[in-house]
Write an enzyme that holds these catalytic residues in place. Sequence first.
Site, PDB file in Angstrom:
ATOM      1  N   LYS A 286      -6.428   0.917  -7.176  1.00 34.22           N
ATOM      2  CA  LYS A 286      -5.301   1.784  -6.806  1.00 34.22           C
ATOM      3  C   LYS A 286      -5.776   3.228  -6.867  1.00 34.22           C
ATOM      4  O   LYS A 286      -6.275   3.681  -7.909  1.00 34.22           O
ATOM      5  CB  LYS A 286      -4.121   1.595  -7.772  1.00 34.22           C
ATOM      6  CG  LYS A 286      -3.661   0.161  -7.903  1.00 34.22           C
ATOM      7  CD  LYS A 286      -3.007  -0.368  -6.633  1.00 34.22           C
ATOM      8  CE  LYS A 286      -2.709  -1.847  -6.760  1.00 34.22           C
ATOM      9  NZ  LYS A 286      -2.233  -2.454  -5.520  1.00 34.22           N
TER      10      LYS A 286
ATOM     11  N   SER B 262      -4.802   3.408   4.063  1.00 36.26           N
ATOM     12  CA  SER B 262      -4.928   2.730   2.771  1.00 36.26           C
ATOM     13  C   SER B 262      -5.144   1.226   2.967  1.00 36.26           C
ATOM     14  O   SER B 262      -5.984   0.603   2.310  1.00 36.26           O
ATOM     15  CB  SER B 262      -3.654   2.992   1.955  1.00 36.26           C
ATOM     16  OG  SER B 262      -3.664   2.256   0.773  1.00 36.26           O
TER      17      SER B 262
ATOM     18  N   LYS C 102       0.798  -1.233   0.000  1.00 36.03           N
ATOM     19  CA  LYS C 102       0.000   0.000   0.000  1.00 36.03           C
ATOM     20  C   LYS C 102       0.837   1.295   0.000  1.00 36.03           C
ATOM     21  O   LYS C 102       0.355   2.359   0.369  1.00 36.03           O
ATOM     22  CB  LYS C 102      -0.990   0.052   1.193  1.00 36.03           C
ATOM     23  CG  LYS C 102      -1.952  -1.099   1.296  1.00 36.03           C
ATOM     24  CD  LYS C 102      -2.553  -1.552  -0.010  1.00 36.03           C
ATOM     25  CE  LYS C 102      -3.454  -0.551  -0.682  1.00 36.03           C
ATOM     26  NZ  LYS C 102      -3.849  -1.051  -2.050  1.00 36.03           N
TER      27      LYS C 102
HETATM   28  P1  A3P Z   1      -4.891   3.894  -2.153  1.00 35.45           P
HETATM   29  O1  A3P Z   1      -5.633   3.103  -3.177  1.00 35.45           O
HETATM   30  O2  A3P Z   1      -5.262   3.550  -0.776  1.00 35.45           O
HETATM   31  O3  A3P Z   1      -4.917   5.377  -2.397  1.00 35.45           O
HETATM   32  P2  A3P Z   1       0.158  -0.623  -3.719  1.00 35.45           P
HETATM   33  O4  A3P Z   1       0.259  -0.640  -5.199  1.00 35.45           O
HETATM   34  O5  A3P Z   1       1.465  -0.884  -3.053  1.00 35.45           O
HETATM   35  O6  A3P Z   1      -0.943  -1.507  -3.231  1.00 35.45           O
HETATM   36  O7  A3P Z   1      -0.205   0.832  -3.283  1.00 35.45           O
HETATM   37  C1  A3P Z   1      -1.459   1.382  -3.584  1.00 35.45           C
HETATM   38  C2  A3P Z   1      -1.355   2.863  -3.349  1.00 35.45           C
HETATM   39  O8  A3P Z   1      -0.517   3.444  -4.319  1.00 35.45           O
HETATM   40  C3  A3P Z   1      -2.654   3.571  -3.515  1.00 35.45           C
HETATM   41  O9  A3P Z   1      -3.331   3.489  -2.297  1.00 35.45           O
HETATM   42  C4  A3P Z   1      -2.230   4.988  -3.889  1.00 35.45           C
HETATM   43  O10 A3P Z   1      -2.313   5.875  -2.818  1.00 35.45           O
HETATM   44  C5  A3P Z   1      -0.767   4.832  -4.278  1.00 35.45           C
HETATM   45  N1  A3P Z   1      -0.422   5.374  -5.583  1.00 35.45           N
HETATM   46  C6  A3P Z   1       0.758   5.954  -5.872  1.00 35.45           C
HETATM   47  N2  A3P Z   1       0.787   6.382  -7.126  1.00 35.45           N
HETATM   48  C7  A3P Z   1      -0.401   6.053  -7.668  1.00 35.45           C
HETATM   49  C8  A3P Z   1      -0.963   6.237  -8.958  1.00 35.45           C
HETATM   50  N3  A3P Z   1      -0.276   6.859  -9.927  1.00 35.45           N
HETATM   51  N4  A3P Z   1      -2.217   5.786  -9.185  1.00 35.45           N
HETATM   52  C9  A3P Z   1      -2.908   5.176  -8.191  1.00 35.45           C
HETATM   53  N5  A3P Z   1      -2.425   4.979  -6.953  1.00 35.45           N
HETATM   54  C10 A3P Z   1      -1.182   5.392  -6.685  1.00 35.45           C
END
Ligand code: A3P
Length: 359
Positions: free
Chosen positions: A322, A199, A110
């Site tokens: 995401k 998150s 996350k």
């Molecule tokens: P949230 O969906 O809670 O906002 P991971 O890929 O490790 O699971 O992390 C997910 C998180 O990546 C998302 O958490 C979001 O905040 C973050 N993130 C960073 N860059 C992003 C992007 N370009 N698009 C979508 N989410 C992004």
Amino acid sequence: MAVINFRCDWFVQLGANCPQNDRLAPRLTFYGDTDGGVIKLFIARSHNDSMWPSSSVMSNRGFGSRSSSMPQPSIFLLILVLTVYTSVNSASIPSERKRFPDAIIIGVKKCGTRALLEFLKLNSRIKAPGPEVHFFDKHYDLGYDWYREQMPVTNATDITIEKSPAYFIGKSVPERVYKMNPKMKLIVVVRNPVTRAISDYTQAATRKKRSLFTSKFEELVSCFNESHPSCQAGVNASWGAVRIGIYHRYLHRWLEYFPLHQMQFVDGERLITEPASQIRPVEKFLGLSPVVKKRDFIFDSVKKFPCIKKFNGTVHCLGKSKGRPHPKVSPATMRKLSDFYRTENEKFFNMINRRFNWL
Ligand code: A3P
């Protein structure tokens, strides 16, 4: 004189008993030479084992070896080499195949692991499997061949990466990765642990919507029993969403096996606000010339996250899972969590000799 480099794992079909990680296996170098119509091949490697003679010579008039007991598979191997050598007379080994990763995004869950991988792939030399592989935590028993099979087909100059964020917290994972390749490059994206906890909660709540997941974030953060050892500064530090944000606890295990210079840390907060600036150092860390630029991204006002701007003008954002909207958390809970993480963050910053500006 021609020099052909072979990797042990090419010969598994012939019964070669390669060390499980062919990257760890010393390369076998075949020096081929013709001498009055006799083809000689010299096999050299850096150390002896029972399978491969440290040095042997053969000619098209028969085999000879300085090793007293050359096992059968070695003979098959030499026949194969001779065939290759005489038929093409110069090395033309197909270079497109599946390879073990050069680097792993080991976490943190996350913190933007998917965004990081997708953005890195803008560099055409970086290749990765689509889904998370989970070899070192869930599928370790399936073996190295299975692991390599999950990788994309690459050529010799490509960099293969996989990402499985659960690796960061897996107890046996650092040792397993080290056993496979002590030179593995590790990439860790971290963000403000308060936001990370929200998150994580949001993801769990979304997944469990149909079962009765009614507890609010505030309730789960708070301690049931203030005198319990897991209750620290009024925060339930044993709740997974909180615990994973204590980064130094998990990193500590990795540092028992890998030096800090083999790790690249990425600020998950800046990955959102200025993605190109976070991708460039990773490209360099992977030994590539940086190609990812600011102009490759566009901030999507609906998604409220950066998306990839393709050269044909289309925009590619990450999927629905995401960039989910987060629940509103009271300022008091936010403060409580920030206070809780302050000392934990300091320990982490000291461990990596770097600070992040998380408020
Ligand atoms: P949230 O969906 O809670 O906002 P991971 O890929 O490790 O699971 O992390 C997910 C998180 O990546 C998302 O958490 C979001 O905040 C973050 N993130 C960073 N860059 C992003 C992007 N370009 N698009 C979508 N989410 C992004």
